[in-house]
Motif scaffolding. Structure first.
Motif, PDB file in Angstrom:
ATOM      1  N   GLY A  86      13.393 -15.068  28.841  1.00 49.62           N
ATOM      2  CA  GLY A  86      14.644 -15.740  29.216  1.00 49.62           C
ATOM      3  C   GLY A  86      15.423 -15.147  30.366  1.00 49.62           C
ATOM      4  N   GLN A  87      14.736 -14.443  31.279  1.00 46.42           N
ATOM      5  CA  GLN A  87      15.474 -13.942  32.456  1.00 46.42           C
ATOM      6  C   GLN A  87      15.741 -15.129  33.374  1.00 46.42           C
ATOM      7  N   ALA A  88      16.906 -15.705  33.244  1.00 51.26           N
ATOM      8  CA  ALA A  88      17.261 -16.893  34.037  1.00 51.26           C
ATOM      9  C   ALA A  88      18.775 -16.948  34.189  1.00 51.26           C
ATOM     10  N   ILE A  89      19.219 -17.177  35.405  1.00 54.28           N
ATOM     11  CA  ILE A  89      20.654 -17.316  35.660  1.00 54.28           C
ATOM     12  C   ILE A  89      20.876 -18.541  36.549  1.00 54.28           C
ATOM     13  N   PHE A  90      22.116 -19.030  36.569  1.00 56.98           N
ATOM     14  CA  PHE A  90      22.389 -20.187  37.427  1.00 56.98           C
ATOM     15  C   PHE A  90      23.842 -20.196  37.851  1.00 56.98           C
TER      16      PHE A  90
END
Ligand code: COI
Length: 373
Positions: A86-90
């Protein structure tokens, strides 16, 4: 002479491939725009995507040359680390038409800074500000015909970063993809919302990732939000993880209240996302001499204020949501109506007119928030 020849040759090759270059990326334009298929009078939120997107990969410890290309899918390995850990940014930001067909971004520097703060917390590489800004400006400029001009509509911009290393061990990825795509959008909430004070589930804990715009924060909120929707609410009003007593934020928005004529908003901490709209609204309220208090706000105070009539307004503020009035608040099974949710001369509406006026070039931009493309 030789180098001139090479230059001419290169130029003609570039023309054939419709490729332009910038200092950090190449640009490949679409041959067939999809814009004529879009009904700009019936825009939903986030379902229609403009012609182009930006894509850039990080590997060997550095950002590689990026590309603006036609919007479309990309291929990924099933072992890409984002799918597992889940390494995810926005980010979420907007471009507006400001008159004479001119297009402006609203406070993009704040979004870029927050993106890099999120990246740092999620152990991801930061995106250099000048590169990020150049990619944004060029992308919006290429697709400027996609910026709607109707009231309540705008071009929503979604930068994001994901871990792309194909590796199943748990560690920070060594490869990433950074991308930006855009959607012409209408209102996120169609009218007022009813919110439920959440006393059981937690959005963020001290020391956690609540202040980062990390995808996992949203994933964790889905189940409690679904339960609230089954009870007839549109959104949650999150409380702190320890006492479930102090108001934090409302899902897609920061929360604000008008109590005894004072605009009160929960103080941000590492469990609350620092909204760009929140910051702008607080600044505009101060400009308009509206008293502002940024502090802890308990459910006990909110409930007694709703009972006594001291709480006249409640609203959410966010990029997608803009300023959305809250018409009812559910606390421990009792629904409390909010008195001035529909009032045209509410503080929420005054602030909305001011903010929207600035973004659309109808009111003076004292703070220099609009960045023309
Ligand atoms: C925004 O307001 O831009 C958000 O990111 C909220 C939501 C659409 C996830």
């Amino acid at each position: 002479k030789k180098s001139e020849l090479r230059k001419t040759l290169n130029d003609s090759l570039l023309n054939i491939n419709m490729i332009e270059t910038s200092s950090f990326f190449d640009i490949q334009k679409t041959e067939t725009s999809r814009i004529s298929q879009v009904d700009f009078t019936k825009l939903d939120f986030g379902r229609v995507f403009s012609d182009h997107m930006f894509l850039m990969e990080f590997e060997d410890g550095a950002w590689q040359r990026g590309k603006i290309e036609p919007y479309g899918p990309f291929t990924m390995s099933p072992a890409s680390m984002v799918f597992h850990y889940g390494q995810a940014i926005f980010e979420g930001m907007k471009a507006y038409k400001t008159g004479n067909g001119e297009v402006s971004l609203f406070r993009p520097g704040m979004n870029i800074a927050r993106f890099n703060k999120s990246a740092h917390r999620m152990c991801m590489p930061e995106v250099p500000e000048d590169l990020f800004m150049e990619a944004l400006a060029k992308l919006v400029d290429l697709d400027k015909d996609w910026v709607p001009s109707d009231a309540e509509s705008s071009l929503y911009i979604r930068p994001f970063m994901i871990a792309t290393d194909s590796y199943v061990g748990v560690r920070a990825s060594e490869k990433y993809a950074f991308s930006i795509f855009m959607c012409p959008v209408g209102a996120y909430y169609k009218g007022n919302v009813r919110v439920k004070v959440e006393r059981k589930y937690t959005r963020a804990t001290p020391g956690g990732t609540g202040y980062a715009k990390a995808a996992g924060n949203y994933a964790g909120s889905l189940y409690p939000s679904k339960l609230a929707r089954e009870e007839g609410y549109d959104q949650l009003l999150w409380t702190d993880a320890i006492h479930h007593e102090y108001i934090e934020e409302s899902g897609t928005m920061n929360a604000m209240f008008v109590i005894d004529g004072v605009l009160v908003s929960p103080a941000t901490s590492d469990t609350i996302l620092e909204g760009v709209t929140r910051d702008s609204v607080i600044q505009l309220a101060q400009d308009l001499q509206i008293p502002v208090e940024i502090r802890r706000l308990s459910i006990t105070e909110l409930r007694s204020g709703l009972e006594s009539g001291k709480v006249k307004e409640a609203f959410g503020v966010g990029t997608a949501a803009t300023i959305t009035p809250i018409s009812e608040i559910g606390i421990d099974g009792i629904n409390y109506p909010v008195a001035h949710a529909d009032s045209a001369n509410s503080i929420a509406n005054t602030l909305l007119q001011e903010l929207d006026g600035i973004r659309r070039g109808k009111r003076e931009d004292h703070h220099g928030w609009n960045i023309p493309i």
